[in-house]
Scaffold this motif. Structure first.
Motif, PDB file in Angstrom:
ATOM      1  N   ASN A 373       5.049   8.510   5.918  1.00 41.24           N
ATOM      2  CA  ASN A 373       5.692   7.381   5.253  1.00 41.24           C
ATOM      3  C   ASN A 373       6.772   6.751   6.131  1.00 41.24           C
ATOM      4  OD1 ASN A 373       6.709  10.160   4.236  1.00 41.24           O
ATOM      5  ND2 ASN A 373       8.512   8.827   4.197  1.00 41.24           N
ATOM      6  N   VAL A 374       7.139   7.410   7.229  1.00 49.33           N
ATOM      7  CA  VAL A 374       8.135   6.860   8.151  1.00 49.33           C
ATOM      8  C   VAL A 374       7.428   5.880   9.081  1.00 49.33           C
ATOM      9  CG1 VAL A 374       9.765   7.408   9.989  1.00 49.33           C
ATOM     10  CG2 VAL A 374       9.536   8.943   8.015  1.00 49.33           C
ATOM     11  N   ASP A 413       7.931   2.733  -0.081  1.00 45.70           N
ATOM     12  CA  ASP A 413       7.663   3.298   1.248  1.00 45.70           C
ATOM     13  C   ASP A 413       6.299   3.989   1.272  1.00 45.70           C
ATOM     14  OD1 ASP A 413      10.074   2.455   2.279  1.00 45.70           O
ATOM     15  OD2 ASP A 413      11.093   4.364   1.909  1.00 45.70           O
ATOM     16  N   THR A 414       6.010   4.700   0.200  1.00 44.46           N
ATOM     17  CA  THR A 414       4.745   5.428   0.128  1.00 44.46           C
ATOM     18  C   THR A 414       3.571   4.466   0.012  1.00 44.46           C
ATOM     19  OG1 THR A 414       5.955   7.206  -0.990  1.00 44.46           O
ATOM     20  CG2 THR A 414       3.551   7.288  -1.065  1.00 44.46           C
ATOM     21  N   LYS A 415       3.759   3.387  -0.732  1.00 46.49           N
ATOM     22  CA  LYS A 415       2.704   2.379  -0.822  1.00 46.49           C
ATOM     23  C   LYS A 415       2.430   1.759   0.544  1.00 46.49           C
ATOM     24  CE  LYS A 415       1.315  -1.730  -3.438  1.00 46.49           C
ATOM     25  NZ  LYS A 415       0.755  -2.436  -2.266  1.00 46.49           N
ATOM     26  N   ALA A 416       3.494   1.495   1.297  1.00 44.22           N
ATOM     27  CA  ALA A 416       3.316   0.933   2.638  1.00 44.22           C
ATOM     28  C   ALA A 416       2.545   1.900   3.528  1.00 44.22           C
ATOM     29  CB  ALA A 416       4.679   0.607   3.250  1.00 44.22           C
ATOM     30  N   MET A 463       5.019   8.688  -8.119  1.00 44.05           N
ATOM     31  CA  MET A 463       4.062   8.899  -7.042  1.00 44.05           C
ATOM     32  C   MET A 463       2.637   9.002  -7.568  1.00 44.05           C
ATOM     33  SD  MET A 463       5.588   8.702  -4.205  1.00 44.05           S
ATOM     34  CE  MET A 463       7.245   8.765  -3.504  1.00 44.05           C
ATOM     35  N   PHE A 464       2.440   9.734  -8.646  1.00 46.77           N
ATOM     36  CA  PHE A 464       1.083   9.845  -9.171  1.00 46.77           C
ATOM     37  C   PHE A 464       0.603   8.528  -9.752  1.00 46.77           C
ATOM     38  CE2 PHE A 464       1.038  14.263  -8.323  1.00 46.77           C
ATOM     39  CZ  PHE A 464      -0.283  14.677  -8.436  1.00 46.77           C
ATOM     40  N   ALA A 465       1.510   7.754 -10.347  1.00 48.09           N
ATOM     41  CA  ALA A 465       1.101   6.426 -10.820  1.00 48.09           C
ATOM     42  C   ALA A 465       0.632   5.572  -9.647  1.00 48.09           C
ATOM     43  CB  ALA A 465       2.265   5.760 -11.545  1.00 48.09           C
ATOM     44  N   LEU A 466       1.321   5.689  -8.516  1.00 48.56           N
ATOM     45  CA  LEU A 466       0.902   4.960  -7.321  1.00 48.56           C
ATOM     46  C   LEU A 466      -0.438   5.470  -6.815  1.00 48.56           C
ATOM     47  CD1 LEU A 466       1.525   3.013  -4.926  1.00 48.56           C
ATOM     48  CD2 LEU A 466       2.596   4.986  -3.799  1.00 48.56           C
ATOM     49  N   PHE A 467      -0.576   6.772  -6.694  1.00 49.21           N
ATOM     50  CA  PHE A 467      -1.819   7.336  -6.161  1.00 49.21           C
ATOM     51  C   PHE A 467      -3.023   6.902  -7.002  1.00 49.21           C
ATOM     52  CE2 PHE A 467       0.833  11.238  -4.722  1.00 49.21           C
ATOM     53  CZ  PHE A 467       1.350  10.509  -3.661  1.00 49.21           C
ATOM     54  N   ARG A 468      -2.830   6.852  -8.311  1.00 48.72           N
ATOM     55  CA  ARG A 468      -3.952   6.531  -9.195  1.00 48.72           C
ATOM     56  C   ARG A 468      -4.373   5.070  -9.084  1.00 48.72           C
ATOM     57  NH1 ARG A 468      -2.575   9.711 -14.799  1.00 48.72           N
ATOM     58  NH2 ARG A 468      -4.780   9.262 -15.247  1.00 48.72           N
ATOM     59  N   GLN A 469      -3.512   4.244  -8.479  1.00 46.72           N
ATOM     60  CA  GLN A 469      -3.892   2.860  -8.212  1.00 46.72           C
ATOM     61  C   GLN A 469      -4.846   2.750  -7.023  1.00 46.72           C
ATOM     62  OE1 GLN A 469      -0.325   0.501  -7.716  1.00 46.72           O
ATOM     63  NE2 GLN A 469       0.599   1.310  -9.598  1.00 46.72           N
ATOM     64  N   TYR A 470      -4.980   3.837  -6.268  1.00 48.27           N
ATOM     65  CA  TYR A 470      -5.807   3.824  -5.065  1.00 48.27           C
ATOM     66  C   TYR A 470      -7.088   4.625  -5.266  1.00 48.27           C
ATOM     67  CZ  TYR A 470      -2.074   1.587  -2.418  1.00 48.27           C
ATOM     68  OH  TYR A 470      -1.142   0.689  -1.956  1.00 48.27           O
ATOM     69  N   GLU A 471      -7.629   4.556  -6.458  1.00 45.41           N
ATOM     70  CA  GLU A 471      -8.882   5.248  -6.743  1.00 45.41           C
ATOM     71  C   GLU A 471      -9.959   4.755  -5.770  1.00 45.41           C
ATOM     72  OE1 GLU A 471     -11.890   6.196 -10.501  1.00 45.41           O
ATOM     73  OE2 GLU A 471     -10.278   4.702 -10.696  1.00 45.41           O
ATOM     74  N   GLY A 472     -10.633   5.695  -5.161  1.00 46.56           N
ATOM     75  CA  GLY A 472     -11.642   5.358  -4.168  1.00 46.56           C
ATOM     76  C   GLY A 472     -11.091   5.376  -2.764  1.00 46.56           C
ATOM     77  N   GLU A 473      -9.806   5.094  -2.609  1.00 46.77           N
ATOM     78  CA  GLU A 473      -9.147   5.171  -1.302  1.00 46.77           C
ATOM     79  C   GLU A 473      -8.528   6.548  -1.104  1.00 46.77           C
ATOM     80  OE1 GLU A 473      -9.396   2.880   0.870  1.00 46.77           O
ATOM     81  OE2 GLU A 473     -10.079   1.171  -0.326  1.00 46.77           O
TER      82      GLU A 473
END
Length: 665
Positions: A373-374, A413-416, A463-473
């Protein structure tokens, strides 16, 4: 390794050794735990060694020269090696599957050293060594306590507890050695399984042998759909000497996974740590250098290792971390100067992926690293993967370790980080996630404070809400551990009890669990009791009192430029816990903010996190922390607090930002 103080908890060695069949942590303690049951107590007050003996030719004898309690202790003299020390047979004392808290007091006779508390076990005549408490500074100036947890997770024929030192062979004393356990609680069977709620990708846990027995095994099978052997597949565990392969540590873990229909991530085929010294020793017996002969030999050893280990498990392992932690963003080319690199350049990475593809054509092959993430690290890793893929190197995915804490990094930062790798058209996996309750190396808590556990829950939620937006990725998320009773963070970067996972030391669901499974229940399982930091911990600084003077960039928020949600997440006689979310609903970014309100029934804030607070006659002013002051349009910042109340506890009826009101969400 660290870009800032907030990176202090993010490991250069993101998978430090955790004993393969033990739980080894500093005891957490809990206010609601029953009294422990003591199974061993050695105080050396009867004039004997009370069953202790030396591990070799050193002398072990009762002494009255110094004592921690009473008048007697055990003196250890005549040592000729650091591993020599007092040893006690505990084979008939410790039962398989029970987590024991072991405590010993140690004092050097002269000088100083680092002392360790360890266990030797043998199965089928093969000895293994487990660290219960890591290096702890000990001097001749006073007694130092070593305390850790240990679980025997496999059948053994020999089991001895011992104390050793790290550097010198000086004499030392031990005293008041105890071992105890708290009766286990059954796991909660009436709560949702993580694997059922999060269905966008498999959710896994890193495991040792301790996670596949008794309640740990039940918890693992209920909540997770994949596992990562934390250390059992590394080079030192599978090929400790050249050509001699052993799978004694890993086979039981893989067998458990197959029995319970759990997928397996293989970790790891190539790493600069936990690789035996012989791997980097040339045919002449000297350390390898960048010669053609040494390069050829090292690549031959690498190929032989992968062909044996990957072939042994075949299709039982569907994902491999082929290479681990090869990036050093401080190098111009971004490549870690490990022996692998200095001898072979990039050819060790190319060889590892090529051979892994040949041996395990079914498996997904990953390159894994920490601090992705850096931006500097992220960009160097991206460039390396892009180069290797352009050469035809079969890289299927990138692993983000995500060893983070309650204040770092941000979701943005994690999304980036995730967005950066999308153009490469490779899979992404979160491979080693945990969320430390500490924000600096100077903090230490005797028990996890309620406010930190709440912060942690919101980090997991975000973080998990973000991760779940990337289903398939994102094709997998793995937590680096099962429960707080077995976490590498208890001894790294310093020895202190951490609580970074979803379940506590007694395998009960924490607010962090609800952050993943049902965020509306965050706080319902958190004790209202709170623990203040030890004196060397940083304390929040208080701003000058101000309710109506936040700064902004480019203008003043109007009455509709902000909104506030206020939620009481827990209440008890005389006290409560609340969460506040401030959202920039305008069109201009903020660089800082101060949110004001007035309590209507005399409530007071006793502790606040993710910001600083001042109070004056019921007027509250909360100013952003260093990491959450910048809010783009549409962005939000959350903070929480513990408060007191008497009689009633109504929510505030209005909020102000720079002198104007905010909408109530």
């Amino acid at each position: 390794m660290r870009a800032s103080l907030r990176l202090a908890l993010v490991s250069l060695v993101a998978a430090l050794p955790v004993a393969a069949v033990v739980v080894a942590t500093t005891d957490a303690g809990a206010a609601d735990e029953p009294a422990p049951i003591t199974v061993l107590s050695k105080d050396f007050e009867d004039g004997t060694s009370q069953g202790w003996a030396g591990r070799a030719s050193e002398a072990v004898a009762h002494s009255t020269a110094v004592a921690h309690g009473g008048s007697g202790s055990l003196a250890v003299t005549g040592r000729t090696a650091t591993w020599q020390g007092p040893s006690l047979d505990v084979l008939d004392t410790f039962e398989k599957g029970t987590a024991y808290t072991i405590s010993a007091w140690v004092r050097m006779a002269e000088g100083s050293d680092n002392a360790r508390l360890s266990v030797e076990r043998r199965t089928g005549g093969v000895a293994s060594y487990d660290q219960v408490v890591g290096n702890t500074a000990v001097t001749n100036g006073g007694w130092v306590n070593l305390t850790g947890r240990y679980t025997v997770a496999a059948d053994v024929e020999f089991l001895r507890l011992y104390v050793e030192t790290a550097s010198t062979t000086g004499a030392f004393y031990i005293d008041d050695v105890t071992a105890s356990y708290v009766p286990a609680l059954p796991i909660q069977t009436d709560i949702p399984s993580v694997r059922d709620v999060v269905d966008e990708f498999p959710v896994g846990a890193a495991i040792t042998g301790a996670e596949i027995v008794t309640g740990h095994g039940q918890l693992l099978a209920k909540h997770f759909s994949s596992v990562t052997p934390g250390n059992a597949l590394k080079w030192d565990a599978t090929e400790p000497s050249e050509g001699n392969f052993t799978y004694a540590q890993a086979d039981p873990l893989i067998s458990f996974a197959k029995t319970h229909d759990l997928a397996v991530r293989g970790h790891t085929l190539v790493w600069h740590n936990q690789t035996p010294a012989w791997v980097f020793t040339g045919a002449d017996g000297q350390p390898m250098t960048a010669t053609a002969e040494d390069k050829a030999l090292l690549l031959e050893r690498l190929e032989n290792h992968i062909r044996n280990v990957a072939a042994h498990y075949g299709t039982d392992i569907g994902v491999w971390d082929v290479v681990n932690e090869v990036i050093d963003e401080n190098q111009t080319d971004g490549l870690r100067r490990s022996t692998w690199f200095t001898v072979t350049g990039l050819d060790y990475i190319r060889t590892a992926f090529r051979v892994a593809r040949e041996v395990a054509p079914h498996a997904k092959l990953f390159i894994n690293d920490y601090n992705t993430n850096v931006p500097a690290k992220r960009d160097k890793l991206y460039a390396l993967i892009a180069q290797l893929k352009s050469e035809g190197v079969p890289i299927d995915g990138v692993g983000h370790q995500m060893h983070i804490n309650v204040q770092w990094p941000s979701v943005s930062d994690t999304k980036a980080m995730l967005d950066k790798f999308l153009p490469l058209n490779i899979e992404q996996q979160v491979t080693e996630m945990d969320v430390s309750i500490y924000t600096s190396n100077g903090e230490s808590f005797p028990t996890p404070p309620a406010d930190r556990l709440l912060q942690q829950a919101y980090v997991y939620r975000g973080m998990f809400a973000l991760f779940r937006q990337y289903e398939g990725e994102i094709t997998s998320v793995t937590l680096w551990g099962l429960a707080d009773d077995n976490t590498w963070l208890d001894t790294f970067p310093v020895t202190r009890k951490d609580a970074p996972l979803l379940f506590d030391t007694r395998l009960q669901a924490k607010s962090a669990y609800w952050g993943v499974v049902d965020p509306t229940k965050i706080g319902t399982t958190t004790s209202p009791a709170t623990t203040s930091p030890t004196p060397n911990s940083p304390s929040p600084t208080s701003p000058s009192p101000s309710v109506s003077s936040p700064s902004s960039t480019g203008g003043t928020p109007g009455t509709t430029a902000c909104s506030v949600s206020y939620r009481v997440t827990g209440t008890w006689p005389g006290g409560f816990q609340a969460d506040v979310r401030l959202t920039n609903t305008g069109t201009t970014a903020w660089t800082t903010w101060t949110l004001g309100w007035q309590f209507g029934a005399g409530q007071k804030i006793s502790q606040l996190w993710n910001g600083s607070v001042t109070e004056s006659n019921g007027l509250i002013a909360v100013t952003n922390a260093a990491w959450n002051g910048s809010l783009a349009p549409g962005a939000s910042a959350s903070f929480g607090f513990l408060g007191s109340w008497n009689g009633t506890n109504p929510a505030p009826t209005s909020y102000s930002l720079k002198g104007t009101g905010c909408a109530i969400a």
